[in-house]
Design an enzyme around this catalytic site. Structure first.
Site: not given
Length: 399
Positions: A286-288, A290
């Site tokens: 999720h989000s960072y 990645g």
């Protein structure tokens, strides 16, 4: 002539009134300054902001999670109220953060009790005195021969088991627990903790920085320092009025080989994920998270491509050259194809325009994506012909 006399008289009266008003304003200002000089600021500030002491359990906070996973007040049944004290934003923020720490411990308990996950201390060879972090793993995370799922959250205050603290407090128990529960159906599970990077301790004052009592100063230097203190006092008056309580000065001691989300992800790969017997590794980032996975691919490209079967990203701006899908913010219905930023990873709608809801909304789609990826890989493996010299020659001729 009478007209001139009238004008003169009018001007005289106007000037006199202006002088009286100015004198009155000056007296008011003097009186106000005198009043302020007599106010005990320390006492006034204590009355303005309550002590920064908060409950340490949900029961003491008088909150609980209802049957729908919503945080509610035990007496009124109302949702959490941020502005508990009007016009005291800092105090309200500290109260919110204190509750957030309790929520973190609550989620840890749920991971252990409801999902049967166990805590693994990092670094694996940590001494008793050094700062430590941890991750959560299912019992079969390293022995499951088929598949394991790895969860990587975004940056910020969230810890293992959470996607977004704000959602847990303000909406419902929006955590990674449903993903971990799915592990009972054939998945081994590893829950990363990429934001637990340091140990926070109170900073010890350095005696070397204290002024010597025997040091003598020149009168000019004393005067300059006095003026500087007075100016600072005036400049920071309002800030001191609203922030009377001095917070403890803290320092952070980094955790060895886990001092950043990227380091943490790489460490867990080297010491746990890569040692798993599973033929298929599936990632939810999720989000960072990645970016942490992209960094892992750069550092361990051959291993990752050999083991990772699919990557499900939720509103991440980072793409990878592998079997990947990114559920992003969009008003379109869930799974609707969204115009790609790059050509390497399909982007589909998460069915929401709230960043922190993307993992929750795409939950079922992610597991369908994993199932399809595993089936495709199985079909490819079963249909792959045995490579011979003649078949290799034919392939080259066809090309």
């Amino acid at each position: 002539m009478p007209a001139r006399a009238s004008i003169f008289l009018f001007c005289l009266v106007w000037i006199t009134m202006a002088q009286l008003l100015a004198q009155e304003e000056k007296e008011k200002t003097t009186a106000l300054k005198d009043l302020l000089s007599r106010i005990d600021l320390d006492e006034l500030m204590k009355k303005d902001e309550p002590p920064l002491n908060f409950p340490e359990t949900l029961d003491e906070f008088e909150y609980t999670f209802n049957e729908h996973g919503q945080l509610r007040h035990t007496h009124t049944g109302e949702p959490f109220v941020f502005n508990y004290k009007e016009d005291l934003h800092r105090w309200n923020q500290k109260r919110y953060e204190a509750l957030g720490e309790i929520i973190t411990k609550y989620v840890y308990e749920r991971l252990e009790n409801d999902c049967n996950l166990k805590k693994e201390i990092l670094p694996v060879d940590a001494t008793e005195d050094e700062p430590k972090s941890f991750i959560y793993m299912s019992e079969d995370a390293l022995t499951n021969p088929e598949k394991i799922m790895v969860l990587i959250q975004g940056s910020g205050v969230v810890r293992a088991g959470q996607w977004a603290r704000r959602l847990i407090i303000n909406e419902d128990l929006n955590t990674q627990i449903p993903f971990c529960s799915f592990g009972a159906e054939g998945y081994g599970v590893i829950v990363l903790n990429p934001n637990e990077n340091s140990l926070e301790v109170e900073k010890v004052p350095d005696p070397a920085n204290k002024p010597s009592p025997d040091a003598s100063d020149e009168p000019a230097e004393k005067r300059e320092r006095k003026e500087e203190r007075e100016n600072k006092k005036k400049k920071d008056f309002y800030e001191k009025y609203r922030n009377p309580q001095k917070e403890r000065e803290m320092e952070h001691i980094p955790i060895r080989e886990n001092s950043t989300p990227e380091e943490h992800t790489l460490y867990v790969w080297d010491h746990f994920i890569s040692k798993s017997l599973a033929k298929n590794v599936l990632i939810v980032a999720h989000s960072y998270g990645g970016l942490s996975f992209v960094n892992l691919m750069i550092q361990r490209e051959a291993e990752v491509k050999n083991h990772v079967r699919a990557v499900a990203m939720t509103d991440s701006v980072h793409n990878v050259l592998c079997h990947c899908c990114n559920w992003v913010l969009s008003p379109e219905p869930l799974d609707t194809l969204v115009d790609p930023m790059l050509n390497d990873c399909p982007r589909v709608s998460a069915g929401t325009e709230k960043h922190e809801l993307t993992s929750w909304k795409s939950f079922h789609s992610i597991f369908k994506f994993f199932s399809d990826a595993l089936k495709d890989h199985e079909d490819e493996s079963s249909s792959s012909p045995v490579t011979t010299r003649s078949s290799h020659r034919i392939k080259n001729e066809d090309l």
